[in-house]
Design an enzyme around this catalytic site. Sequence first.
Site, short mmCIF file in Angstrom:
data_model
loop_
_atom_site.label_atom_id
_atom_site.label_comp_id
_atom_site.label_asym_id
_atom_site.label_seq_id
_atom_site.Cartn_x
_atom_site.Cartn_y
_atom_site.Cartn_z
N ARG A 75 -34.82 13.25 38.80
CA ARG A 75 -35.80 13.51 37.72
C ARG A 75 -35.24 13.27 36.32
O ARG A 75 -35.80 13.74 35.33
CB ARG A 75 -36.37 14.91 37.81
N LYS A 111 -37.41 2.13 26.18
CA LYS A 111 -38.22 1.54 27.25
C LYS A 111 -37.29 1.09 28.37
O LYS A 111 -36.35 0.33 28.14
CB LYS A 111 -39.00 0.32 26.74
N GLU A 166 -35.11 -12.76 17.95
CA GLU A 166 -35.62 -11.39 17.78
C GLU A 166 -35.17 -10.81 16.42
O GLU A 166 -35.88 -10.02 15.81
CB GLU A 166 -35.16 -10.47 18.92
N LYS A 181 -35.97 -1.57 14.22
CA LYS A 181 -36.49 -1.13 15.52
C LYS A 181 -36.56 0.39 15.57
O LYS A 181 -37.54 0.96 16.01
CB LYS A 181 -35.61 -1.66 16.66
N GLU A 206 -45.80 3.70 21.66
CA GLU A 206 -46.63 2.53 21.37
C GLU A 206 -48.13 2.84 21.32
O GLU A 206 -48.94 2.22 22.01
CB GLU A 206 -46.33 1.39 22.36
N ARG A 227 -45.88 0.37 16.93
CA ARG A 227 -44.81 -0.24 17.74
C ARG A 227 -45.22 -1.63 18.23
O ARG A 227 -44.37 -2.47 18.51
CB ARG A 227 -44.44 0.68 18.92
N ASN A 236 -44.27 -6.92 18.89
CA ASN A 236 -44.72 -8.01 19.74
C ASN A 236 -45.05 -9.28 18.97
O ASN A 236 -45.67 -10.19 19.51
CB ASN A 236 -45.96 -7.59 20.55
N HIS A 295 -45.05 -12.57 20.68
CA HIS A 295 -44.87 -12.30 22.12
C HIS A 295 -46.08 -12.66 22.98
O HIS A 295 -45.90 -13.01 24.14
CB HIS A 295 -44.46 -10.84 22.34
N HIS A 349 -45.06 -14.97 25.79
CA HIS A 349 -45.19 -14.63 27.21
C HIS A 349 -45.96 -15.72 27.95
O HIS A 349 -45.66 -16.06 29.10
CB HIS A 349 -45.91 -13.29 27.39
N HIS A 376 -36.35 -15.99 26.96
CA HIS A 376 -37.35 -15.17 26.27
C HIS A 376 -37.35 -15.44 24.75
O HIS A 376 -38.39 -15.70 24.16
CB HIS A 376 -37.08 -13.69 26.56
N1 LIG Z 1 -36.50 -2.32 27.12
C1 LIG Z 1 -36.92 -3.06 26.11
O1 LIG Z 1 -37.41 -2.56 25.11
C2 LIG Z 1 -36.74 -4.54 26.18
C3 LIG Z 1 -36.92 -5.31 25.04
C4 LIG Z 1 -36.68 -6.66 25.13
C5 LIG Z 1 -36.29 -7.24 26.33
N2 LIG Z 1 -36.13 -6.45 27.43
C6 LIG Z 1 -35.70 -7.02 28.70
O2 LIG Z 1 -34.39 -7.56 28.53
C7 LIG Z 1 -34.18 -8.58 29.49
C8 LIG Z 1 -33.51 -9.75 28.83
O3 LIG Z 1 -32.27 -9.35 28.32
P1 LIG Z 1 -31.12 -10.39 27.96
O4 LIG Z 1 -31.70 -11.46 27.13
O5 LIG Z 1 -29.99 -9.61 27.44
O6 LIG Z 1 -30.82 -11.09 29.36
P2 LIG Z 1 -29.74 -10.77 30.51
O7 LIG Z 1 -29.50 -9.34 30.65
O8 LIG Z 1 -30.20 -11.53 31.69
O9 LIG Z 1 -28.42 -11.46 29.93
C9 LIG Z 1 -28.38 -12.86 29.74
C10 LIG Z 1 -27.17 -13.48 30.45
O10 LIG Z 1 -25.99 -13.20 29.70
C11 LIG Z 1 -25.00 -12.61 30.56
N3 LIG Z 1 -24.18 -11.77 29.69
C12 LIG Z 1 -24.50 -10.56 29.19
N4 LIG Z 1 -23.57 -10.18 28.32
C13 LIG Z 1 -22.64 -11.14 28.26
C14 LIG Z 1 -21.44 -11.31 27.53
N5 LIG Z 1 -21.05 -10.44 26.60
N6 LIG Z 1 -20.69 -12.42 27.75
C15 LIG Z 1 -21.12 -13.36 28.65
N7 LIG Z 1 -22.26 -13.27 29.34
C16 LIG Z 1 -23.01 -12.16 29.15
C17 LIG Z 1 -25.80 -11.91 31.61
O11 LIG Z 1 -25.04 -11.64 32.75
C18 LIG Z 1 -26.92 -12.92 31.84
O12 LIG Z 1 -26.47 -13.96 32.67
C19 LIG Z 1 -35.53 -8.89 30.09
O13 LIG Z 1 -35.60 -8.35 31.40
C20 LIG Z 1 -36.51 -8.17 29.18
O14 LIG Z 1 -37.67 -7.74 29.85
C21 LIG Z 1 -36.35 -5.12 27.38
ZN LIG Z 2 -38.87 -9.86 22.88
#
Ligand SMILES: NC(=O)c1ccc[n+]([C@@H]2O[C@H](COP(=O)([O-])OP(=O)(O)OC[C@H]3O[C@@H](n4cnc5c(N)ncnc54)[C@H](O)[C@@H]3O)[C@@H](O)[C@H]2O)c1
Ligand SMILES: [Zn+2]
Length: 357
Positions: free
Chosen positions: A118, A140, A182, A224, A234, A238, A242, A245, A249, A262
């Site tokens: 939990r 999130k 971003e 942020k 949101e 918030r 987007n 986005h 998307h 992304h």
């Molecule tokens: N929770 C939220 O508010 C929120 C906001 C935006 C995006 N997201 C989510 O985030 C995800 C995307 O995140 P991302 O862009 O970080 O992608 P990711 O986590 O897939 O990382 C991108 C790549 O970089 C590699 N990597 C990470 N750190 C590294 C480092 N220091 N050196 C070398 N390689 C490294 C990872 O292993 C991966 O292959 C999506 O799933 C998206 O939905 C969430």
């Molecule tokens: Zn984004």
Amino acid sequence: MKTLHVDLGERSYPIHIGQGLLQQADLILPHIHGKTTVTVSNETVAPLYIDSVHGLIEGIENTDVILPDGEQYKTAETLGKIYTQMLQAHCDRKTTLLALGGGVVGDVAGFASASYQRGIHFIQIPTTLLAMVDSSVGGKTGINHPLGKNMIGAFHQPQCVIIDTDTLNTLDDRQLSAGIAEVIKYGYINDADFLQWLGQNMDKLLNREPEALAYAIYRSCQHKSDIVAADEKEAGQRALLNLGHTFGHAIETGMGYGKWLHGEAISAGMVMAAELSREHGWLSDSDVAGMRSLLNKANLPVAPPAEISAERFSELMSIDKKVQDGVLHLVLMKGVGESIVTSDFDHGALQKVLARG
Ligand SMILES: NC(=O)c1ccc[n+]([C@@H]2O[C@H](COP(=O)([O-])OP(=O)(O)OC[C@H]3O[C@@H](n4cnc5c(N)ncnc54)[C@H](O)[C@@H]3O)[C@@H](O)[C@H]2O)c1
Ligand SMILES: [Zn+2]
């Protein structure tokens, strides 16, 4: 080192930003209350940084959970594996989870911490620029469902966020640029001065100069966290986050996940939002050209892929509409650094923008 505070009453937490923070145990230890931790990372990031994390928590009983790398593993199955390993290691309600990696690790590990017994404490240690400026802040957490991205999740705020800018040295150039999209987004939401700074300092960011990176991350996290503090769940404001986005998307889905990163899709999506804003007379031609030039400097795409027709775009964007009670809301710009969320836009103008792609 710079420190920011996300102001959420009892759930407030610090964000530490700087070089060498993975060598500073005093930042993390005050946030670990029990005797055990679980460190969740993936097979790419763990070999690079997990030893440093172990160094921070010496003397604490820790279990590592190493996930396969990729968005395709942000699933219920992966979540189940995390629970299993935590149960096998006898993690309890006082265990603190450390999420070490990009947004994928942060989201799935964050959701594991939101739901394990939990809810337990967790700490975000983001290692991509995108995770540093976006996903690790705001609470999130979640996973994908075969029927939709990020469809299962929870709001669960971390105890702290530790951003060691040195970790960006191993990130590939394309991922770095995707994160910069971003960062630029925050400027267009409500910070024209920041856009100017970004225009002058883009080379430094691309060359990974620590001071420039730390500044850009600090300012992004500030935006942020201000937005999250004003509207944690949101209900309104918030949604400004987007910007680009809804269009982005549609590009990600239309091209098939993984083809465009992304941040790349968001970059082209912001240009489309700017073009629609220009159709309404809110931005000038030179405003839109300025956005294109800044995104170009960051090696980001400034137009959607030609493969996606206007009809297909409309179809894909109607998914976002369904999420919002049947009315499509878009983030548009009333000026440079002055975004609004609105459903009051000209649908003919939208078609014109989509047709240009
Ligand atoms: N929770 C939220 O508010 C929120 C906001 C935006 C995006 N997201 C989510 O985030 C995800 C995307 O995140 P991302 O862009 O970080 O992608 P990711 O986590 O897939 O990382 C991108 C790549 O970089 C590699 N990597 C990470 N750190 C590294 C480092 N220091 N050196 C070398 N390689 C490294 C990872 O292993 C991966 O292959 C999506 O799933 C998206 O939905 C969430
Ligand atoms: Zn984004």
